[in-house]
Scaffold this motif. Structure first.
Motif, mmCIF file in Angstrom:
data_model
loop_
_atom_site.group_PDB
_atom_site.id
_atom_site.type_symbol
_atom_site.label_atom_id
_atom_site.label_comp_id
_atom_site.label_asym_id
_atom_site.label_seq_id
_atom_site.Cartn_x
_atom_site.Cartn_y
_atom_site.Cartn_z
ATOM 1 N N VAL A 44 7.714 40.335 -3.884
ATOM 2 C CA VAL A 44 7.665 41.791 -3.964
ATOM 3 C C VAL A 44 6.938 42.121 -5.262
ATOM 4 C CG1 VAL A 44 9.018 43.918 -4.040
ATOM 5 C CG2 VAL A 44 9.850 41.961 -2.710
ATOM 6 N N VAL A 80 4.143 41.509 -0.619
ATOM 7 C CA VAL A 80 4.060 42.938 -0.360
ATOM 8 C C VAL A 80 3.800 43.700 -1.652
ATOM 9 C CG1 VAL A 80 5.509 42.780 1.696
ATOM 10 C CG2 VAL A 80 6.561 43.290 -0.479
ATOM 11 N N ALA A 122 5.354 47.545 -5.083
ATOM 12 C CA ALA A 122 5.998 47.586 -3.767
ATOM 13 C C ALA A 122 7.224 48.487 -3.759
ATOM 14 C CB ALA A 122 6.391 46.176 -3.337
ATOM 15 N N ARG A 123 7.429 49.128 -2.608
ATOM 16 C CA ARG A 123 8.599 49.963 -2.364
ATOM 17 C C ARG A 123 9.108 49.601 -0.975
ATOM 18 N NH1 ARG A 123 7.317 50.119 -6.811
ATOM 19 N NH2 ARG A 123 6.605 51.842 -8.057
ATOM 20 N N ILE A 124 10.302 48.980 -0.914
ATOM 21 C CA ILE A 124 10.873 48.574 0.361
ATOM 22 C C ILE A 124 12.174 49.333 0.578
ATOM 23 C CG2 ILE A 124 11.799 46.674 1.744
ATOM 24 C CD1 ILE A 124 10.058 44.770 0.087
ATOM 25 N N VAL A 157 13.503 47.785 -4.218
ATOM 26 C CA VAL A 157 14.109 47.459 -2.938
ATOM 27 C C VAL A 157 15.340 48.332 -2.780
ATOM 28 C CG1 VAL A 157 15.236 45.696 -1.535
ATOM 29 C CG2 VAL A 157 13.291 45.075 -2.979
ATOM 30 N N ILE A 197 16.604 43.033 3.771
ATOM 31 C CA ILE A 197 15.712 41.882 3.655
ATOM 32 C C ILE A 197 16.510 40.605 3.878
ATOM 33 C CG2 ILE A 197 14.196 40.577 2.127
ATOM 34 C CD1 ILE A 197 13.639 43.181 0.630
ATOM 35 N N THR A 228 4.213 50.134 0.649
ATOM 36 C CA THR A 228 5.471 50.724 1.079
ATOM 37 C C THR A 228 5.879 50.150 2.429
ATOM 38 O OG1 THR A 228 4.952 52.782 -0.086
ATOM 39 C CG2 THR A 228 6.627 52.902 1.637
ATOM 40 N N ILE A 229 7.146 49.781 2.532
ATOM 41 C CA ILE A 229 7.707 49.309 3.801
ATOM 42 C C ILE A 229 8.982 50.092 4.059
ATOM 43 C CG2 ILE A 229 8.739 47.379 5.052
ATOM 44 C CD1 ILE A 229 7.018 45.508 3.330
ATOM 45 N N GLU A 230 9.070 50.675 5.254
ATOM 46 C CA GLU A 230 10.293 51.330 5.704
ATOM 47 C C GLU A 230 10.765 50.584 6.936
ATOM 48 O OE1 GLU A 230 9.832 55.554 6.219
ATOM 49 O OE2 GLU A 230 8.576 55.695 4.433
ATOM 50 N N VAL A 249 12.888 43.399 6.721
ATOM 51 C CA VAL A 249 11.938 42.334 6.402
ATOM 52 C C VAL A 249 12.675 41.014 6.605
ATOM 53 C CG1 VAL A 249 10.486 41.295 4.628
ATOM 54 C CG2 VAL A 249 10.751 43.789 4.721
#
Length: 142
Positions: free
Chosen positions: A91, A76, A95-97, A114, A101, A79-81, A84
């Motif tokens: 990552v 990744v 990346a911005r999670i 994260v 996870i 951006t993930i909201e 996971v």
């Protein structure tokens, strides 16, 4: 590329994915609302509002996913909201999670962010079944 033969072959799943190196792409100009499921590898450069499930995920730096991700491997960069859940996670620095996870092994590059809980899951919960060797080693040490 969009012939009925192609549609039939993508529906046949894992055998074709392994045999022909099949993958799907959601381009930077695409916005998907709803869940995305792929039996092959998936590359996302656009945005998705919904859950994503695939064999292997590659997320571009300018992409955004709002929803949960389930995959064997994931790399990744965007951006993930959402949550996971993967075996092998990388990552990247861009990346911005924001979400929890679950992983078997993880690599977080310098700068990768994260905001959530990290939970390492053992192979007991993985599709391949439990690993007997590490458990036996712990019993001997005790």
């Amino acid at each position: 590329m969009f012939s009925s033969k192609g549609a039939r072959s993508s529906g046949s799943g894992q055998a074709n994915a392994k045999g022909r190196g099949m993958f799907s792409v959601i381009g930077p100009d695409m916005a998907v609302t709803g869940d995305v499921r792929a039996t092959a590898d998936l590359h996302i450069d656009g945005s998705i509002e919904g859950d994503v499930a695939c064999a292997s995920l590659v997320q571009g730096a300018d992409s955004r996913i709002v929803g949960g991700i389930t995959a064997e491997t994931a790399r990744v960069a965007g951006t993930i909201e959402g949550s996971v859940r993967v075996k092998h996670l990388t990552v990247e620095r861009s990346a911005r999670i924001a979400g929890d996870i679950e992983y078997e092994d993880i690599t977080i590059e310098n700068g990768g962010q994260v905001d959530g809980r990290l939970k390492r899951v053992g192979t007991e919960t993985a599709a391949t079944g439990p690993r007997a060797v590490p458990d036996a080693g712990r019993e001997q040490a005790a």
